[in-house]
Design a protein around this motif. Structure first.
Motif, mmCIF file in Angstrom:
data_model
loop_
_atom_site.group_PDB
_atom_site.id
_atom_site.type_symbol
_atom_site.label_atom_id
_atom_site.label_comp_id
_atom_site.label_asym_id
_atom_site.label_seq_id
_atom_site.Cartn_x
_atom_site.Cartn_y
_atom_site.Cartn_z
ATOM 1 N N THR A 208 36.658 -54.565 66.112
ATOM 2 C CA THR A 208 35.873 -53.604 65.330
ATOM 3 C C THR A 208 36.334 -52.177 65.601
ATOM 4 O O THR A 208 36.761 -51.862 66.706
ATOM 5 C CB THR A 208 34.364 -53.678 65.671
ATOM 6 N N SER A 227 32.469 -51.285 52.290
ATOM 7 C CA SER A 227 33.880 -51.039 52.023
ATOM 8 C C SER A 227 34.262 -49.820 52.849
ATOM 9 O O SER A 227 33.398 -48.987 53.162
ATOM 10 C CB SER A 227 34.146 -50.840 50.532
ATOM 11 N N TRP A 235 39.091 -50.747 51.707
ATOM 12 C CA TRP A 235 39.193 -52.058 52.339
ATOM 13 C C TRP A 235 37.827 -52.719 52.334
ATOM 14 O O TRP A 235 36.822 -52.035 52.541
ATOM 15 C CB TRP A 235 39.626 -51.923 53.799
ATOM 16 N N GLY A 237 34.898 -54.944 54.149
ATOM 17 C CA GLY A 237 34.556 -55.123 55.558
ATOM 18 C C GLY A 237 33.118 -55.515 55.777
ATOM 19 O O GLY A 237 32.347 -55.722 54.827
ATOM 20 N N VAL A 257 32.723 -51.380 62.494
ATOM 21 C CA VAL A 257 33.150 -52.097 61.287
ATOM 22 C C VAL A 257 34.313 -53.018 61.599
ATOM 23 O O VAL A 257 35.214 -52.673 62.362
ATOM 24 C CB VAL A 257 33.572 -51.158 60.133
ATOM 25 N N HIS A 258 34.252 -54.182 60.989
ATOM 26 C CA HIS A 258 35.376 -55.108 61.047
ATOM 27 C C HIS A 258 35.973 -55.133 59.641
ATOM 28 O O HIS A 258 35.283 -55.466 58.677
ATOM 29 C CB HIS A 258 34.887 -56.499 61.457
ATOM 30 N N LEU A 259 37.240 -54.745 59.523
ATOM 31 C CA LEU A 259 37.902 -54.741 58.215
ATOM 32 C C LEU A 259 38.486 -56.132 57.992
ATOM 33 O O LEU A 259 39.156 -56.671 58.880
ATOM 34 C CB LEU A 259 39.023 -53.698 58.177
ATOM 35 N N LEU A 260 38.232 -56.689 56.822
ATOM 36 C CA LEU A 260 38.735 -58.036 56.529
ATOM 37 C C LEU A 260 40.249 -57.969 56.320
ATOM 38 O O LEU A 260 40.744 -57.066 55.635
ATOM 39 C CB LEU A 260 38.063 -58.590 55.270
ATOM 40 N N ILE A 299 31.084 -62.603 58.508
ATOM 41 C CA ILE A 299 32.390 -62.370 57.870
ATOM 42 C C ILE A 299 32.532 -63.276 56.637
ATOM 43 O O ILE A 299 32.992 -62.830 55.580
ATOM 44 C CB ILE A 299 33.531 -62.585 58.902
#
Ligand code: FMN
Ligand code: ATP
Length: 318
Positions: A208, A227, A235, A237, A257-260, A299
């Protein structure tokens, strides 16, 4: 747009302007209407427009623990004021000296001596000065005496209710992002720099980016589909805002944040997190395993939310 911090930094060339005063937290559609009118008046009179804001905001000075969470930090506020065509912002430190100014002293020191105001634009419910004694009637009288004009802009309502920062906070608290967007005239977002975290995210299979919130309290908490805007690209997320009760923390709120499908180093970068949908409340999990499963379900949910939406980006950053 020029930023002037404190009355002491006003110079003679700053005199002669149209002005408005307020918190402008979130720069919502009500504020935007005032700013539009301000710009029109500035063009008519051929002088710059100036917005007087306070930092901290008065309620943060009077009751830091119970003041409402901020919709915008100073940097965002300035960006949105600039986007609304404001020429100058006078940012006054709200402190004991300022709070003790009577309405008459405020008009004299700030508006007349400081800004040489030619026209003042305010909302119809606007009040200022010690004990909020300065209302529209007071301003009209002062304006006549000092030779400037004052106008109360019409209240902006949506569905028959006044647009206000409080209403935006309520929409956010209930996860109604469509309504928040309607009130703000843009989606709700938080920008900040990426800091180093506890590096636990990788163990949780979800690296993250930890966004610096400084001391600002935030108006929402939980897990969200988001996003992320970064260097002009977007991105998909998933984000968590909260105190992270499952891991030992310092009790303060964090935005992570976790970006996909992203790989790359984000430390030190400034990014904007745009909120779209609330997935769940933050929970206290008994083990890291349980937290890992919950995050992996988040996710999956975020992927479903974004299924069919194309984000134009490459899989990493240059
Ligand atoms: C999608 C998502 C959901 C999360 N949900 C929770 C939660 O419900 N409870 C919790 O204590 N922490 C939650 N977290 C925060 C994790 O505890 C945090 O990411 C982890 O501690 C890693 O922190 P670090 O980046 O500082 O190492 C969540 C994080 C993400 C990305
Ligand atoms: N919905 C609205 N319509 C018209 N003017 C508004 C509206 N909301 C705020 N204003 C005006 O914008 C100026 C700056 O607002 P400020 O943020 O200080 O006030 P506010 O009324 O406390 O806003 P809010 O209730 O949204 O926190 C003030 O003159 C205020 O009256």
């Amino acid at each position: 747009m020029q930023l002037v911090r404190g009355l002491q930094n006003l110079r003679s060339q700053h005199r002669g302007c149209v002005a408005t005063i307020g918190n402008f937290d979130g720069v919502h559609r009500g504020h935007q209407a005032i700013l539009k009118r301000l710009r029109e008046r500035a063009l008519e009179l051929g002088v710059p427009s100036c917005v007087v804001i306070f930092e901290p905001q008065p309620r943060e000075f009077f009751a830091p623990q119970t003041a409402p969470a901020r919709l915008s930090r100073l940097r965002d506020k300035l960006e949105w004021l600039a986007a609304a065509g404001v020429d100058r912002v006078l940012c006054l430190a709200f402190n004991r000296r300022l709070r003790e100014l009577s309405a008459a002293e405020f008009v004299q020191k700030v508006l007349v001596d400081g800004l040489g105001v030619r026209h003042l634009e305010v909302g119809d419910d606007f009040r200022f000065g010690c004990d909020r004694a300065g209302d529209f009637a007071f301003l009209s009288e002062a304006a006549q005496r000092e030779g400037f004009t004052v106008e109360a802009a019409r209240t902006v309502e949506i569905d028959g209710v006044r647009v206000s920062s409080t209403r935006v906070r309520q929409a956010l608290a209930s996860g109604d992002f469509a309504h928040a967007e309607q009130l703000l005239g843009r989606p709700f977002q938080i920008s900040g720099r990426v800091l180093h975290g506890q590096k636990l995210g990788r163990q949780l299979d979800a690296p993250t980016a930890n966004i610096q919130l400084k001391r600002c309290r935030v108006p929402l908490s939980g897990v969200y589909t988001v996003s992320i805007e970064l260097q002009g690209r977007a991105w998909p997320g998933v984000a968590n805002i909260g105190v992270r009760p499952s891991v030992a923390g310092d009790g303060s709120a964090h935005l992570e944040v976790h970006l996909l499908d992203f790989s790359g180093d984000l430390y030190g970068r400034r990014l904007t997190v745009v909120f779209h949908h609330k997935l769940r409340d933050e929970q206290r999990f008994a083990s890291l395993d349980a937290l890992r499963s919950a995050i992996s379900a988040d996710i999956v949910a975020a992927r479903e939310y974004w299924a069919g939406v194309t984000f134009h980006h490459e899989s990493g950053l240059k």
